[in-house]
Design a protein around this motif. Structure first.
Motif, PDB file in Angstrom:
ATOM      1  N   ASP A 165       0.766  -1.185   0.290  1.00  0.00           N
ATOM      2  CA  ASP A 165      -0.162  -0.062   0.003  1.00  0.00           C
ATOM      3  C   ASP A 165       1.391   1.601  -0.430  1.00  0.00           C
ATOM      4  O   ASP A 165       1.678   0.548   0.675  1.00  0.00           O
ATOM      5  N   ILE A 166       0.713   2.089  -0.390  1.00  0.00           N
ATOM      6  CA  ILE A 166       0.950   3.207  -0.621  1.00  0.00           C
ATOM      7  C   ILE A 166       1.271   4.334   0.819  1.00  0.00           C
ATOM      8  O   ILE A 166       2.271   4.810   0.562  1.00  0.00           O
ATOM      9  N   ASP A 167       0.082   4.410   1.675  1.00  0.00           N
ATOM     10  CA  ASP A 167      -0.301   4.703   2.519  1.00  0.00           C
ATOM     11  C   ASP A 167       1.297   4.383   3.751  1.00  0.00           C
ATOM     12  O   ASP A 167       1.514   4.821   4.302  1.00  0.00           O
ATOM     13  N   GLN A 168       1.285   2.651   3.746  1.00  0.00           N
ATOM     14  CA  GLN A 168       2.049   2.031   4.252  1.00  0.00           C
ATOM     15  C   GLN A 168       3.210   2.186   4.581  1.00  0.00           C
ATOM     16  O   GLN A 168       3.882   2.424   5.202  1.00  0.00           O
ATOM     17  N   PHE A 169       3.513   2.529   2.400  1.00  0.00           N
ATOM     18  CA  PHE A 169       4.765   2.903   2.247  1.00  0.00           C
ATOM     19  C   PHE A 169       5.145   4.694   2.932  1.00  0.00           C
ATOM     20  O   PHE A 169       6.519   4.640   3.561  1.00  0.00           O
ATOM     21  N   LEU A 170       4.393   5.073   2.838  1.00  0.00           N
ATOM     22  CA  LEU A 170       4.262   6.943   3.064  1.00  0.00           C
ATOM     23  C   LEU A 170       4.987   6.560   4.782  1.00  0.00           C
ATOM     24  O   LEU A 170       5.601   7.469   5.096  1.00  0.00           O
ATOM     25  N   LEU A 171       3.733   6.206   5.325  1.00  0.00           N
ATOM     26  CA  LEU A 171       4.379   6.120   6.573  1.00  0.00           C
ATOM     27  C   LEU A 171       5.303   5.562   7.209  1.00  0.00           C
ATOM     28  O   LEU A 171       6.019   6.251   7.748  1.00  0.00           O
ATOM     29  N   HIS A 172       6.671   4.256   6.955  1.00  0.00           N
ATOM     30  CA  HIS A 172       7.734   4.304   7.200  1.00  0.00           C
ATOM     31  C   HIS A 172       8.573   5.434   6.468  1.00  0.00           C
ATOM     32  O   HIS A 172       9.613   5.840   6.955  1.00  0.00           O
ATOM     33  N   PHE A 173       8.251   6.132   5.326  1.00  0.00           N
ATOM     34  CA  PHE A 173       9.097   6.667   4.453  1.00  0.00           C
ATOM     35  C   PHE A 173       9.041   8.025   6.144  1.00  0.00           C
ATOM     36  O   PHE A 173      10.388   8.376   6.030  1.00  0.00           O
ATOM     37  N   LEU A 174       8.221   8.174   5.796  1.00  0.00           N
ATOM     38  CA  LEU A 174       8.390   9.435   7.425  1.00  0.00           C
ATOM     39  C   LEU A 174       8.970   8.885   8.210  1.00  0.00           C
ATOM     40  O   LEU A 174       9.534  10.491   8.598  1.00  0.00           O
ATOM     41  N   ILE A 175       8.372   8.216   9.151  1.00  0.00           N
ATOM     42  CA  ILE A 175       9.214   7.668  10.168  1.00  0.00           C
ATOM     43  C   ILE A 175      11.040   8.176   9.731  1.00  0.00           C
ATOM     44  O   ILE A 175      11.155   8.327  10.807  1.00  0.00           O
ATOM     45  N   VAL A 176      11.043   7.642   8.882  1.00  0.00           N
ATOM     46  CA  VAL A 176      13.077   7.238   8.471  1.00  0.00           C
ATOM     47  C   VAL A 176      13.420   8.927   7.774  1.00  0.00           C
ATOM     48  O   VAL A 176      14.413   9.380   8.862  1.00  0.00           O
ATOM     49  N   ILE A 177      12.783   9.341   7.141  1.00  0.00           N
ATOM     50  CA  ILE A 177      13.286  10.883   7.220  1.00  0.00           C
ATOM     51  C   ILE A 177      12.764  12.080   8.580  1.00  0.00           C
ATOM     52  O   ILE A 177      13.970  12.136   8.761  1.00  0.00           O
ATOM     53  N   ILE A 178      12.223  11.797   9.575  1.00  0.00           N
ATOM     54  CA  ILE A 178      12.293  12.418  10.754  1.00  0.00           C
ATOM     55  C   ILE A 178      13.046  11.736  11.348  1.00  0.00           C
ATOM     56  O   ILE A 178      14.224  12.958  11.961  1.00  0.00           O
ATOM     57  N   ILE A 179      13.524  10.386  11.628  1.00  0.00           N
ATOM     58  CA  ILE A 179      14.917  10.151  12.352  1.00  0.00           C
ATOM     59  C   ILE A 179      15.888  10.721  11.740  1.00  0.00           C
ATOM     60  O   ILE A 179      17.060  11.795  12.670  1.00  0.00           O
ATOM     61  N   PHE A 180      16.469  11.146  11.124  1.00  0.00           N
ATOM     62  CA  PHE A 180      18.163  11.331   9.917  1.00  0.00           C
ATOM     63  C   PHE A 180      17.635  12.933  10.897  1.00  0.00           C
ATOM     64  O   PHE A 180      19.117  13.191  10.533  1.00  0.00           O
ATOM     65  N   ILE A 181      16.698  13.294  10.172  1.00  0.00           N
ATOM     66  CA  ILE A 181      16.568  15.059  10.004  1.00  0.00           C
ATOM     67  C   ILE A 181      16.919  15.043  11.758  1.00  0.00           C
ATOM     68  O   ILE A 181      17.477  16.374  12.218  1.00  0.00           O
ATOM     69  N   TYR A 182      16.082  14.556  13.071  1.00  0.00           N
ATOM     70  CA  TYR A 182      16.544  13.749  14.369  1.00  0.00           C
ATOM     71  C   TYR A 182      17.918  14.073  15.048  1.00  0.00           C
ATOM     72  O   TYR A 182      18.666  14.790  14.890  1.00  0.00           O
ATOM     73  N   LEU A 183      18.871  13.058  13.996  1.00  0.00           N
ATOM     74  CA  LEU A 183      20.351  12.843  14.375  1.00  0.00           C
ATOM     75  C   LEU A 183      20.851  13.944  13.259  1.00  0.00           C
ATOM     76  O   LEU A 183      22.483  14.292  14.368  1.00  0.00           O
ATOM     77  N   PHE A 184      20.827  14.566  12.603  1.00  0.00           N
ATOM     78  CA  PHE A 184      21.823  14.823  11.546  1.00  0.00           C
ATOM     79  C   PHE A 184      21.638  16.151  12.688  1.00  0.00           C
ATOM     80  O   PHE A 184      22.358  17.770  12.602  1.00  0.00           O
ATOM     81  N   PHE A 185      20.583  17.093  13.006  1.00  0.00           N
ATOM     82  CA  PHE A 185      20.487  18.188  14.152  1.00  0.00           C
ATOM     83  C   PHE A 185      21.211  18.062  14.732  1.00  0.00           C
ATOM     84  O   PHE A 185      21.558  18.824  15.305  1.00  0.00           O
ATOM     85  N   ALA A 186      21.202  16.679  15.751  1.00  0.00           N
ATOM     86  CA  ALA A 186      21.327  16.690  16.942  1.00  0.00           C
ATOM     87  C   ALA A 186      23.062  16.885  17.223  1.00  0.00           C
ATOM     88  O   ALA A 186      23.980  18.080  17.508  1.00  0.00           O
ATOM     89  N   ASN A 187      23.527  16.125  16.263  1.00  0.00           N
ATOM     90  CA  ASN A 187      25.007  16.147  15.657  1.00  0.00           C
ATOM     91  C   ASN A 187      25.224  17.274  14.830  1.00  0.00           C
ATOM     92  O   ASN A 187      26.396  17.782  15.297  1.00  0.00           O
ATOM     93  N   TYR A 188      24.910  18.188  14.830  1.00  0.00           N
ATOM     94  CA  TYR A 188      25.503  19.636  13.812  1.00  0.00           C
ATOM     95  C   TYR A 188      25.552  20.309  15.121  1.00  0.00           C
ATOM     96  O   TYR A 188      26.857  20.840  14.782  1.00  0.00           O
ATOM     97  N   ALA A 189      24.642  20.367  15.613  1.00  0.00           N
ATOM     98  CA  ALA A 189      24.820  21.320  16.572  1.00  0.00           C
ATOM     99  C   ALA A 189      25.388  20.706  17.882  1.00  0.00           C
ATOM    100  O   ALA A 189      26.785  21.289  18.203  1.00  0.00           O
TER     101      ALA A 189
END
Length: 395
Positions: free
Chosen positions: A295-319
């Motif tokens: 399902d495309i909705d299931q793909f979007l759900l997992h993709f959104l989680i991946v993006i959020i984790i990447f963004i959080y880890l990047f900003f924390a380590n960048y700081a």
């Protein structure tokens, strides 16, 4: 004078108040709000894990449940790190920052701190606005198909399918309690998302102010050494005082960062471990959907989680990387001034500064990890490696 709370932390205050984490107004209602919000997050995680028990076990089911459950576990860890250490994590650092700002008398030093605070406020506003828009979109995708039923509007089953991918299978009739379940899922997403944004922005704000302290230390060193032309006794005393003031605010910044991470290193160590595992599971789930269809909705759900984790880890380590770079700037400031033209006893003081400046300031988490862009790359490689191992074992 700089009022830190109203000038630099006004948006942080609103976000933390929304989920009961602002410590300066600790009424009984706020304490009840804290327990309620944390309880909702924990109950959502427990209900997610009950899917494995109540449904027929398959690998696909386990991956879907754990990928979502571990993500909300990350949100609960973030909430807990501030929620039950509120006096130490929020109130005391704010009071220390206010005392530091009150001790600044030089106009340029005040301008430096204001510059860092204003930049922080702009970045906070941008991230908050992006978060609000994202929350509106996510909650609308989940809720609108069910709200439309109230007005007897036609929707097909695929439109409502996304909710069943992110909510637990309760031991109640889902049709009869559908709208309560929708409200519960939306509330859990709001609390968890706000906790991630609010606590993350608060940590970045503290580290930004620490960077401002390091910049002031560099300014004081340059100002002190530049007094060396035709050094009379009066200017020599001023050089001593300038170097002492520079060392003092540098030590203050170091103590501030050490105190801050003394309460965070353990919780954020577990946060990183859970985040890497969650990232690997979601990458595996995405690969299964892409290769075998889904399902495309299931793909979007997992993709959104991946993006959020990447963004959080990047900003924390960048700081963390930015804090290390600002400390290194002090070493370069000492090295670049005309220290060789200063009196001999002043040169000895500068030599101690050079020796101290050669040691990098690192933010340790659990004693085994250091916040930096290199560590972000290591986490990314580890997540991809675990995902590769899981994928290869299933082939």
């Amino acid at each position: 004078m700089i009022c830190v709370k109203t000038r630099h932390f006004s948006l942080h205050r609103i976000l933390l108040l929304a989920i009961g984490l602002w410590p300066c107004q600790r009424s009984r209602l706020a304490q009840f709000q804290l327990i309620l919000c944390f309880g909702i997050l924990i109950s959502f995680i427990i209900c997610q894990l009950t899917i494995i028990v109540t449904a027929e076990f398959t690998l696909e089911l386990a991956i879907n449940v754990l990928s979502i459950g571990l993500f909300f576990t990350m949100l609960a860890i973030m909430y807990n790190s501030f929620g039950f250490n509120f006096a130490e994590m929020v109130k005391r650092p704010l009071e220390e920052l206010q005392q530091i700002c009150n001790g600044l008398k030089d106009e340029k030093e005040i301008a430096i701190m204001k510059k860092y605070g204003d930049n922080l406020k702009r970045h906070t506003f941008t991230i908050t606005l992006f978060y609000i828009c994202s929350q509106i979109i996510i909650l609308s995708i989940i809720s609108l198909p069910f709200i439309s039923r109230i007005f007897a509007l036609h929707i097909n089953e695929s439109q409502s399918h996304i909710l069943y991918k992110c909510m637990p299978k309760y031991l109640v009739d889902q049709e009869n309690y559908l709208y309560l379940i929708v409200l519960y899922v939306d509330t859990s997403i709001f609390i968890g998302g706000t906790a991630m944004v609010a606590t993350g922005l608060m940590l970045i704000a503290y580290l930004k102010h620490a960077c401002g302290m390091f910049r002031i230390a560099s300014y004081r060193i340059k100002k002190a050494i530049n007094m060396q032309n035709n050094v009379p006794p009066k200017n020599e005393i001023a050089m001593y005082k300038g170097i002492i003031y520079a060392v003092d605010i540098h030590r203050t910044a170091m103590k501030f960062c050490t105190f801050l991470f003394s309460y965070l290193h353990l919780s954020h160590f577990f946060l990183i471990v859970v985040g890497v595992v969650c990232l690997s599971l979601n990458l595996y789930a995405i690969s299964e959907i892409v290769l075998h269809g889904g399902d495309i909705d299931q793909f979007l759900l997992h993709f959104l989680i991946v993006i959020i984790i990447f963004i959080y880890l990047f900003f924390a380590n960048y700081a963390g990387q930015e804090l290390t770079d600002h400390n290194n700037d002090i070493f370069f400031a000492v090295y670049s001034v005309q220290w060789y033209a200063a009196p001999l006893h002043i040169q000895r003081l500068i030599l101690f500064l050079l020796q101290r400046g050669s040691k990098a300031v690192n933010l340790n988490l659990g004693g085994v990890s250091i916040l930096s862009l290199q560590f972000f790359a290591t986490l990314t490689k580890a997540s991809i490696s675990y995902f590769t191992v899981m994928y290869s074992t299933q082939q």
